[in-house]
Design a protein around this motif. Structure first.
Motif, PDB file in Angstrom:
ATOM      1  N   LYS A 108       0.835  -1.205   0.000  1.00  0.00           N
ATOM      2  CA  LYS A 108       0.000   0.000   0.000  1.00  0.00           C
ATOM      3  C   LYS A 108       0.876   1.264   0.000  1.00  0.00           C
ATOM      4  CE  LYS A 108      -3.775   2.123   2.591  1.00  0.00           C
ATOM      5  NZ  LYS A 108      -4.641   2.033   3.762  1.00  0.00           N
ATOM      6  N   ALA A 109       1.942   1.246   0.796  1.00  0.00           N
ATOM      7  CA  ALA A 109       2.856   2.390   0.840  1.00  0.00           C
ATOM      8  C   ALA A 109       3.548   2.587  -0.513  1.00  0.00           C
ATOM      9  CB  ALA A 109       3.892   2.195   1.945  1.00  0.00           C
ATOM     10  N   ARG A 110       4.024   1.498  -1.088  1.00  0.00           N
ATOM     11  CA  ARG A 110       4.705   1.596  -2.389  1.00  0.00           C
ATOM     12  C   ARG A 110       3.731   2.071  -3.467  1.00  0.00           C
ATOM     13  NH1 ARG A 110       8.174  -3.575  -3.668  1.00  0.00           N
ATOM     14  NH2 ARG A 110       8.984  -2.181  -5.263  1.00  0.00           N
ATOM     15  N   ASP A 111       2.496   1.566  -3.426  1.00  0.00           N
ATOM     16  CA  ASP A 111       1.486   2.004  -4.391  1.00  0.00           C
ATOM     17  C   ASP A 111       1.176   3.492  -4.246  1.00  0.00           C
ATOM     18  OD1 ASP A 111       1.335  -0.581  -5.389  1.00  0.00           O
ATOM     19  OD2 ASP A 111      -0.577  -1.054  -4.398  1.00  0.00           O
ATOM     20  N   ALA A 112       1.370   4.029  -3.031  1.00  0.00           N
ATOM     21  CA  ALA A 112       1.166   5.462  -2.779  1.00  0.00           C
ATOM     22  C   ALA A 112       2.395   6.287  -3.166  1.00  0.00           C
ATOM     23  CB  ALA A 112       0.821   5.685  -1.304  1.00  0.00           C
ATOM     24  N   GLY A 113       3.430   5.613  -3.673  1.00  0.00           N
ATOM     25  CA  GLY A 113       4.613   6.323  -4.151  1.00  0.00           C
ATOM     26  C   GLY A 113       5.761   6.412  -3.170  1.00  0.00           C
ATOM     27  N   LEU A 114       5.662   5.758  -2.017  1.00  0.00           N
ATOM     28  CA  LEU A 114       6.752   5.791  -1.049  1.00  0.00           C
ATOM     29  C   LEU A 114       7.812   4.765  -1.409  1.00  0.00           C
ATOM     30  CD1 LEU A 114       4.156   6.868   0.588  1.00  0.00           C
ATOM     31  CD2 LEU A 114       5.513   6.330   2.591  1.00  0.00           C
ATOM     32  N   LEU A 115       9.050   5.129  -1.200  1.00  0.00           N
ATOM     33  CA  LEU A 115      10.173   4.209  -1.338  1.00  0.00           C
ATOM     34  C   LEU A 115      10.283   3.457  -0.017  1.00  0.00           C
ATOM     35  CD1 LEU A 115      12.714   3.332  -2.986  1.00  0.00           C
ATOM     36  CD2 LEU A 115      13.940   5.111  -1.750  1.00  0.00           C
ATOM     37  N   VAL A 116      10.319   2.125  -0.062  1.00  0.00           N
ATOM     38  CA  VAL A 116      10.396   1.326   1.156  1.00  0.00           C
ATOM     39  C   VAL A 116      11.697   0.529   1.149  1.00  0.00           C
ATOM     40  CG1 VAL A 116       9.326  -0.477   2.556  1.00  0.00           C
ATOM     41  CG2 VAL A 116       7.882   1.162   1.328  1.00  0.00           C
ATOM     42  N   ILE A 117      12.489   0.741   2.192  1.00  0.00           N
ATOM     43  CA  ILE A 117      13.767   0.045   2.337  1.00  0.00           C
ATOM     44  C   ILE A 117      13.735  -0.777   3.618  1.00  0.00           C
ATOM     45  CG2 ILE A 117      16.260   0.304   2.626  1.00  0.00           C
ATOM     46  CD1 ILE A 117      16.025   2.929   1.044  1.00  0.00           C
ATOM     47  N   ALA A 118      13.930  -2.082   3.470  1.00  0.00           N
ATOM     48  CA  ALA A 118      14.013  -2.974   4.634  1.00  0.00           C
ATOM     49  C   ALA A 118      15.435  -2.905   5.184  1.00  0.00           C
ATOM     50  CB  ALA A 118      13.659  -4.400   4.231  1.00  0.00           C
ATOM     51  N   LEU A 119      15.542  -2.747   6.494  1.00  0.00           N
ATOM     52  CA  LEU A 119      16.839  -2.710   7.163  1.00  0.00           C
ATOM     53  C   LEU A 119      16.976  -3.937   8.054  1.00  0.00           C
ATOM     54  CD1 LEU A 119      16.976   1.019   8.348  1.00  0.00           C
ATOM     55  CD2 LEU A 119      18.053   0.033   6.321  1.00  0.00           C
ATOM     56  N   ASP A 120      18.097  -4.610   7.965  1.00  0.00           N
ATOM     57  CA  ASP A 120      18.448  -5.720   8.839  1.00  0.00           C
ATOM     58  C   ASP A 120      17.660  -6.997   8.567  1.00  0.00           C
ATOM     59  OD1 ASP A 120      19.818  -6.918  11.141  1.00  0.00           O
ATOM     60  OD2 ASP A 120      17.868  -6.779  12.131  1.00  0.00           O
ATOM     61  N   THR A 121      16.359  -6.893   8.331  1.00  0.00           N
ATOM     62  CA  THR A 121      15.500  -8.056   8.169  1.00  0.00           C
ATOM     63  C   THR A 121      14.791  -7.986   6.824  1.00  0.00           C
ATOM     64  OG1 THR A 121      15.128  -8.008  10.567  1.00  0.00           O
ATOM     65  CG2 THR A 121      13.661  -9.387   9.263  1.00  0.00           C
ATOM     66  N   PRO A 122      15.156  -8.839   5.869  1.00  0.00           N
ATOM     67  CA  PRO A 122      14.485  -8.808   4.560  1.00  0.00           C
ATOM     68  C   PRO A 122      13.005  -9.177   4.689  1.00  0.00           C
ATOM     69  CG  PRO A 122      16.500 -10.121   4.464  1.00  0.00           C
ATOM     70  CD  PRO A 122      16.224  -9.829   5.908  1.00  0.00           C
ATOM     71  N   LEU A 123      12.177  -8.555   3.867  1.00  0.00           N
ATOM     72  CA  LEU A 123      10.768  -8.924   3.816  1.00  0.00           C
ATOM     73  C   LEU A 123      10.625 -10.233   3.057  1.00  0.00           C
ATOM     74  CD1 LEU A 123       9.113  -5.448   3.065  1.00  0.00           C
ATOM     75  CD2 LEU A 123       9.586  -6.521   5.270  1.00  0.00           C
TER      76      LEU A 123
END
Length: 160
Positions: A108-123
């Motif tokens: 939902k965040a990515r669809d809203a145009g936000l860049l999402v970076i996972a730190l330490d723990t991969p999704l």
């Protein structure tokens, strides 16, 4: 470099790199970003927050930080992502408590145009985030073993 300073620099680098990724121009002033960690009590995440906060201040990024109440508190992380979307943030740095369960909200965040970076723990799946900054624990173990063997020399045969 000591183990503590290496950890600190790694955490700062990951947080800083993530914040830099949100800054799309030479001036990051006014850019909003969010850091969402698993807890505010684990020393690893405390240092991550400190590093991200310092880098955000340096860049002029408006950083909002969130954390689960306890390790495994995915509901607070979902609420934090929703807040970041509503606040118009440009990106989210997250150490997800539930790497599969958080994916629909991350989408939902990515669809809203936000860049999402996972730190330490991969999704899970790993491509649910735009990028992942994490330690390769297998390689780290190999490097520690090689250092110990070199440091102990002939005595390494008897090490326990």
């Amino acid at each position: 470099m000591t183990k503590k300073s290496l950890l600190k620099s790694t955490v700062f680098a990951a947080a800083g790199l993530g914040l830099l990724a949100f800054a799309s121009s030479a001036s990051a002033a006014g850019v909003g970003a969010c850091l969402i960690t698993k807890t505010d009590t684990n020393p690893f995440f405390v240092k991550m927050k400190e590093g991200a906060t310092a880098k955000a201040k340096e860049l002029g990024v408006d950083l909002k930080t969130y954390a689960g109440k306890i390790d495994g508190d995915s509901e607070s992380q979902v609420a934090a992502i929703e807040s970041c979307i509503a606040d118009g943030a440009k990106g989210i740095l997250i150490t997800a408590s539930d790497t599969k369960g958080i994916v629909p909200t991350v989408k939902k965040a990515r669809d809203a145009g936000l860049l999402v970076i996972a730190l330490d723990t991969p999704l899970d799946p790993i491509d649910a985030a735009d990028a992942t900054f994490a330690t390769d624990n297998l390689e780290a173990g190999k490097l520690i073993g090689a250092w110990a063997a070199a440091t102990l020399g002939d005595k390494s045969k008897d090490a326990k």
